[in-house]
Design a protein around this motif. Structure first.
Motif, mmCIF file in Angstrom:
data_model
loop_
_atom_site.group_PDB
_atom_site.id
_atom_site.type_symbol
_atom_site.label_atom_id
_atom_site.label_comp_id
_atom_site.label_asym_id
_atom_site.label_seq_id
_atom_site.Cartn_x
_atom_site.Cartn_y
_atom_site.Cartn_z
ATOM 1 N N GLY A 1 0.811 -1.216 0.000
ATOM 2 C CA GLY A 1 0.000 0.000 0.000
ATOM 3 C C GLY A 1 0.841 1.261 0.000
ATOM 4 N N LEU A 2 1.901 1.269 0.797
ATOM 5 C CA LEU A 2 2.787 2.428 0.853
ATOM 6 C C LEU A 2 3.457 2.661 -0.492
ATOM 7 C CD1 LEU A 2 4.220 4.595 2.631
ATOM 8 C CD2 LEU A 2 5.974 2.866 3.069
ATOM 9 N N TRP A 3 3.933 1.592 -1.101
ATOM 10 C CA TRP A 3 4.628 1.740 -2.378
ATOM 11 C C TRP A 3 3.666 2.173 -3.484
ATOM 12 C CZ3 TRP A 3 9.194 2.843 -3.715
ATOM 13 C CH2 TRP A 3 9.577 2.759 -5.042
ATOM 14 N N LEU A 4 2.476 1.571 -3.527
ATOM 15 C CA LEU A 4 1.507 1.965 -4.558
ATOM 16 C C LEU A 4 1.066 3.417 -4.374
ATOM 17 C CD1 LEU A 4 -0.650 -1.256 -4.883
ATOM 18 C CD2 LEU A 4 1.022 -0.357 -6.510
ATOM 19 N N ARG A 5 0.904 3.834 -3.128
ATOM 20 C CA ARG A 5 0.548 5.226 -2.856
ATOM 21 C C ARG A 5 1.665 6.157 -3.315
ATOM 22 N NH1 ARG A 5 0.431 5.605 2.705
ATOM 23 N NH2 ARG A 5 -0.917 3.795 2.604
ATOM 24 N N ALA A 6 2.915 5.764 -3.053
ATOM 25 C CA ALA A 6 4.054 6.583 -3.475
ATOM 26 C C ALA A 6 4.134 6.671 -4.986
ATOM 27 C CB ALA A 6 5.349 6.002 -2.914
ATOM 28 N N VAL A 7 3.888 5.555 -5.666
ATOM 29 C CA VAL A 7 3.923 5.566 -7.129
ATOM 30 C C VAL A 7 2.796 6.433 -7.684
ATOM 31 C CG1 VAL A 7 3.582 4.119 -9.172
ATOM 32 C CG2 VAL A 7 5.109 3.359 -7.356
ATOM 33 N N ALA A 8 1.612 6.326 -7.101
ATOM 34 C CA ALA A 8 0.464 7.071 -7.603
ATOM 35 C C ALA A 8 0.593 8.573 -7.346
ATOM 36 C CB ALA A 8 -0.819 6.538 -6.969
ATOM 37 N N LEU A 9 1.120 8.945 -6.192
ATOM 38 C CA LEU A 9 1.151 10.358 -5.821
ATOM 39 C C LEU A 9 2.447 11.064 -6.213
ATOM 40 C CD1 LEU A 9 -0.482 10.107 -2.294
ATOM 41 C CD2 LEU A 9 -1.559 10.755 -4.452
ATOM 42 N N PHE B 1 10.511 6.958 -4.644
ATOM 43 C CA PHE B 1 11.420 6.853 -3.512
ATOM 44 C C PHE B 1 11.608 8.214 -2.841
ATOM 45 C CE2 PHE B 1 15.646 6.322 -1.548
ATOM 46 C CZ PHE B 1 15.382 5.205 -0.781
ATOM 47 N N ASP B 2 11.743 9.288 -3.647
ATOM 48 C CA ASP B 2 11.880 10.630 -3.082
ATOM 49 C C ASP B 2 10.590 11.076 -2.401
ATOM 50 O OD1 ASP B 2 14.501 10.881 -3.901
ATOM 51 O OD2 ASP B 2 13.978 11.825 -5.816
ATOM 52 N N TRP B 3 9.443 10.697 -2.974
ATOM 53 C CA TRP B 3 8.153 11.096 -2.411
ATOM 54 C C TRP B 3 7.963 10.490 -1.031
ATOM 55 C CZ3 TRP B 3 3.806 8.687 -0.592
ATOM 56 C CH2 TRP B 3 2.713 9.508 -0.396
ATOM 57 N N LEU B 4 8.508 9.302 -0.796
ATOM 58 C CA LEU B 4 8.331 8.650 0.505
ATOM 59 C C LEU B 4 8.883 9.489 1.651
ATOM 60 C CD1 LEU B 4 9.220 4.934 -0.221
ATOM 61 C CD2 LEU B 4 6.992 5.846 0.397
ATOM 62 N N GLY C 1 10.330 9.424 6.695
ATOM 63 C CA GLY C 1 9.367 8.609 7.436
ATOM 64 C C GLY C 1 8.874 7.422 6.628
ATOM 65 N N GLY C 2 8.601 7.642 5.359
ATOM 66 C CA GLY C 2 8.148 6.555 4.503
ATOM 67 C C GLY C 2 9.226 5.523 4.264
ATOM 68 N N ARG C 3 10.453 5.981 4.130
ATOM 69 C CA ARG C 3 11.570 5.041 3.936
ATOM 70 C C ARG C 3 11.782 4.191 5.177
ATOM 71 N NH1 ARG C 3 15.440 9.573 1.462
ATOM 72 N NH2 ARG C 3 14.273 9.911 -0.454
ATOM 73 N N ILE C 4 11.663 4.814 6.339
ATOM 74 C CA ILE C 4 11.812 4.056 7.584
ATOM 75 C C ILE C 4 10.680 3.036 7.713
ATOM 76 C CG2 ILE C 4 11.702 4.227 10.103
ATOM 77 C CD1 ILE C 4 13.238 6.891 9.815
ATOM 78 N N ALA C 5 9.465 3.450 7.408
ATOM 79 C CA ALA C 5 8.334 2.515 7.468
ATOM 80 C C ALA C 5 8.532 1.367 6.480
ATOM 81 C CB ALA C 5 7.029 3.249 7.167
ATOM 82 N N LEU D 1 11.233 -0.979 7.854
ATOM 83 C CA LEU D 1 10.700 -1.805 8.936
ATOM 84 C C LEU D 1 9.808 -2.916 8.394
ATOM 85 C CD1 LEU D 1 9.945 0.897 11.649
ATOM 86 C CD2 LEU D 1 11.780 -0.804 11.640
ATOM 87 N N ASP D 2 9.007 -2.614 7.378
ATOM 88 C CA ASP D 2 8.170 -3.642 6.758
ATOM 89 C C ASP D 2 9.026 -4.715 6.091
ATOM 90 O OD1 ASP D 2 5.766 -2.575 7.579
ATOM 91 O OD2 ASP D 2 5.436 -1.449 5.726
ATOM 92 N N VAL D 3 10.089 -4.312 5.413
ATOM 93 C CA VAL D 3 10.983 -5.282 4.766
ATOM 94 C C VAL D 3 11.666 -6.155 5.823
ATOM 95 C CG1 VAL D 3 13.114 -5.495 3.420
ATOM 96 C CG2 VAL D 3 11.319 -3.942 2.664
#
Length: 176
Positions: free
Chosen positions: A110-118, A127-130, A133-137, A140-142
């Motif tokens: 969900g995070l990645w698809l949201r980043a790609v879409a937005l 990757f820059d849009w994340l 905070g998004g990169r850390i999340a 942690l998920d990985v």
């Protein structure tokens, strides 16, 4: 109930969870439809997302028997139907690993698809849009996915370590 049956039940519960999560995907699809004009704003996007979840649930349900046999292939064939501590801990490890996988894969997707879409609207890469905070999340998920895979693929190794540590500490306490 044997360990293999417990793992099969756990896998089928996971399949049921995937079926329920399919309907939660509608909220995610609504966000994508608003943000992703480039995807054609298809009415079928929601149906596709739900279909993927339902398909995954059906596959997990169908292969739960063979998968549980594979996951418990290292287990000793006991003549009595009683479970020993190692088998119970290993079953818990497999189920906990599956839970961690469930808790990490879908948010990461969900995070990645949201980043790609937005990210296209912001003129940045996903990757820059994340941001930090998004990169850390995502990291942690990985890590949680890696831990979940380890728990699913090496349950008896973990169980042996846990039981050895528990018996060692119990012996130290009894000696004192």
């Amino acid at each position: 109930m044997q360990v293999r049956q417990l793992v099969t039940v756990g896998l089928r519960l996971f399949a049921l969870w995937l079926g329920v999560a399919a309907f939660q995907a509608f909220g995610l699809v609504a966000v994508f439809r608003r943000q992703a004009i480039a995807w054609g704003d298809s009415q079928w996007l929601g149906v596709l997302a739900v279909g993927v979840f339902i398909g995954a649930a059906a596959i997990v349900w169908a292969i739960s028997g063979p998968l549980s046999r594979w996951l418990t292939s290292g287990m000793q064939q006991a003549e009595s139907p009683r479970l020993n501590a190692t088998d119970l801990v290993a079953t818990g490890c497999v189920l906990m690993g599956l839970w961690w996988l469930k808790e990490a894969i879908i948010p990461l997707l969900g995070l990645w698809l949201r980043a790609v879409a937005l990210s296209a609207d912001a003129g940045k890469t996903a990757f820059d849009w994340l941001g930090v905070g998004g990169r850390i999340a995502a990291l942690l998920d990985v890590l949680q996915i890696g831990l979940g895979i380890y728990f699913v693929t090496r349950p008896y190794k973990i169980a042996a370590r846990l039981i050895h540590a528990a018996t060692s500490s119990a012996e130290v306490i009894n000696e004192a």
